[in-house]
Scaffold this motif. Structure first.
Motif, short mmCIF file in Angstrom:
data_model
loop_
_atom_site.label_atom_id
_atom_site.label_comp_id
_atom_site.label_asym_id
_atom_site.label_seq_id
_atom_site.Cartn_x
_atom_site.Cartn_y
_atom_site.Cartn_z
N ALA A 1 27.38 -11.49 87.53
CA ALA A 1 27.35 -12.60 86.59
C ALA A 1 27.44 -12.04 85.19
N GLY A 2 27.98 -12.85 84.28
CA GLY A 2 28.17 -12.38 82.92
C GLY A 2 26.87 -12.08 82.20
N ARG A 3 26.91 -11.12 81.31
CA ARG A 3 25.78 -10.80 80.45
C ARG A 3 26.23 -10.95 79.00
N ASP A 4 25.29 -11.07 78.10
CA ASP A 4 25.64 -11.30 76.70
C ASP A 4 26.60 -10.25 76.16
N GLY A 5 26.48 -9.00 76.68
CA GLY A 5 27.31 -7.94 76.13
C GLY A 5 28.77 -7.99 76.56
N ASP A 6 29.11 -8.65 77.65
CA ASP A 6 30.48 -8.61 78.14
C ASP A 6 31.06 -9.99 78.42
N VAL A 7 30.55 -10.99 77.75
CA VAL A 7 31.06 -12.35 77.91
C VAL A 7 31.50 -12.88 76.55
N PRO A 8 32.41 -13.84 76.54
CA PRO A 8 32.90 -14.34 75.25
C PRO A 8 31.86 -15.07 74.43
N PHE A 9 30.90 -15.74 75.11
CA PHE A 9 29.85 -16.48 74.41
C PHE A 9 28.55 -16.35 75.19
N PRO A 10 27.42 -16.14 74.52
CA PRO A 10 26.14 -16.07 75.23
C PRO A 10 25.79 -17.41 75.88
N LEU A 11 24.93 -17.36 76.89
CA LEU A 11 24.42 -18.59 77.48
C LEU A 11 23.76 -19.45 76.41
N GLU A 12 23.89 -20.75 76.58
CA GLU A 12 23.33 -21.77 75.67
C GLU A 12 24.12 -21.90 74.37
N SER A 13 25.20 -21.10 74.20
CA SER A 13 26.01 -21.23 72.99
C SER A 13 26.67 -22.59 72.90
N ARG A 14 26.78 -23.11 71.71
CA ARG A 14 27.56 -24.33 71.47
C ARG A 14 28.99 -23.91 71.17
N VAL A 15 29.94 -24.51 71.90
CA VAL A 15 31.35 -24.17 71.74
C VAL A 15 32.17 -25.45 71.59
N THR A 16 33.42 -25.26 71.18
CA THR A 16 34.33 -26.41 71.01
C THR A 16 35.66 -26.12 71.69
N HIS A 17 36.19 -27.13 72.37
CA HIS A 17 37.50 -27.04 73.03
C HIS A 17 38.43 -28.05 72.39
N GLY A 18 39.73 -27.72 72.32
CA GLY A 18 40.68 -28.59 71.65
C GLY A 18 40.78 -29.98 72.22
N SER A 19 40.60 -30.13 73.54
CA SER A 19 40.71 -31.45 74.18
C SER A 19 39.37 -32.06 74.52
N TRP A 20 38.39 -31.24 74.93
CA TRP A 20 37.12 -31.76 75.45
C TRP A 20 36.01 -31.79 74.41
N GLY A 21 36.29 -31.27 73.22
CA GLY A 21 35.29 -31.34 72.15
C GLY A 21 34.17 -30.32 72.31
N ALA A 22 32.99 -30.72 71.83
CA ALA A 22 31.84 -29.80 71.80
C ALA A 22 31.17 -29.71 73.16
N GLY A 23 30.60 -28.54 73.44
CA GLY A 23 29.90 -28.36 74.70
C GLY A 23 28.94 -27.19 74.62
N ARG A 24 28.29 -26.89 75.75
CA ARG A 24 27.28 -25.83 75.83
C ARG A 24 27.57 -24.94 77.03
N VAL A 25 27.52 -23.62 76.83
CA VAL A 25 27.77 -22.66 77.91
C VAL A 25 26.55 -22.62 78.82
#
Length: 309
Positions: free
Chosen positions: A251-275
């Motif tokens: 499973a991903g760890r903070d050091g080798d994943v694009p975003f840490p768990l619980e990060s707030r992110v945005t997608h062009g079609s789906w908008g804001a979300g949480r990892v």
């Protein structure tokens, strides 16, 4: 809390907006938001307890077809001690399995809507009486029953969603002692489902499919579904403790994943979300408007599909 209660929003408005308390055994984040919206609750206090049940061991046994899955279930029941529930899809399955699973040492009893109220009451009494018994039942059984000594909950068919599954296997081990929860899964379409760059919408039903095919920590996936992101593997599911545990994808760890768990992110079609979770080369994001989505980590990186928000 039942789905029809969502229709009470209009009545609440007619009554002048009295204080409202909405209670439910389990609800994923989208369901919690729907309850608040449909009941017209203004700035509510939302209280969510933890979903982890440390004494329950989760597992999936996958077979080539339904007959093989049922044989595996019968064999597992013979290995397990104490009182248990076997959930089935139909009344006929409940009756057939009750005949197959009953022994002198531990009887089995079917429970379904086709039985008289008197017979159903007798099964309830036997189930809560303290003497070991196996109840083969449709999913209505167990609602409102607080029987502390249930040592196992088995599913002869995959539940319709992780919400349903959590409620049903949660009837095991309420005394805090070790308990087992196993789904006996007949594989369809010849292989595990693959998720690409969001091409599959991970609804409730699809998240259940992902749970069945998961090779990483099952408890981590369940907790992520309910909005409780964790980084440490549980050590109490078949993928963490089984003979092939060392082969599962990390499973991903903070050091080798694009975003840490619980990060707030945005997608062009789906908008804001949480990892919420990582499993091998995929990640699950719960979008505020787009729901659960399972994405390829490689494509998230190479195509810049997500941005921090």
């Amino acid at each position: 809390f039942r789905p029809d209660y969502l229709e009470l929003g209009a009545l609440i408005e007619q009554l002048g907006g009295p204080q409202v308390l909405a209670l439910t055994a389990t609800a994923s984040p989208p369901v919690r938001e729907e309850i608040v919206e449909r009941l017209g609750m203004d700035d509510p206090v939302v209280v969510v307890a933890g979903f982890d049940r440390p004494n329950i061991h989760l597992a999936v046994e996958t077979s080539g077809d339904r007959d093989q899955a049922q044989e595996a279930l019968v064999a597992r029941v013979a290995e397990l001690d104490g009182t248990g529930i076997v959930y089935v899809a139909t009344r006929r399955d409940a009756d057939d399995l009750a005949r197959r699973l009953g022994t002198r040492r531990r009887p089995a009893a079917a429970y379904h809507a086709g039985m008289t109220a008197r017979r159903r009451h007798a099964v309830h009494e036997r189930f809560t009486g303290g003497t070991p018994v196996v109840v083969t039942a449709t999913t209505a059984f167990g609602m409102g029953i607080d029987a502390p000594g249930v040592r196992f909950v088995l599913h002869a068919d995959a539940p319709e969603s992780l919400d349903s599954y959590y409620q049903e296997f949660g009837r095991a081990g309420r005394d805090g002692e070790p308990a087992e929860a196993v789904v006996f899964h007949a594989r369809r379409n010849g292989g595990a489902r693959r998720f690409q760059a969001g091409s599959a919408d991970a609804t409730r039903a699809t998240m259940m499919e992902r749970y069945l095919d998961a090779r990483s920590c099952r408890w981590k996936l369940v907790l992520a579904y309910f909005g409780q992101a964790v980084e440490v593997d549980c050590g109490r599911c078949d993928n963490c403790t089984g003979p092939r545990s060392g082969e599962r994808p990390a499973a991903g760890r903070d050091g080798d994943v694009p975003f840490p768990l619980e990060s707030r992110v945005t997608h062009g079609s789906w908008g804001a979300g949480r990892v919420l979770a990582y499993e091998g080369d995929t990640m699950t994001v719960l979008f505020d408007e787009g729901g659960y989505r399972t994405l390829s980590v490689d494509l998230v990186r190479s195509k810049n599909l997500l941005a921090e928000s």
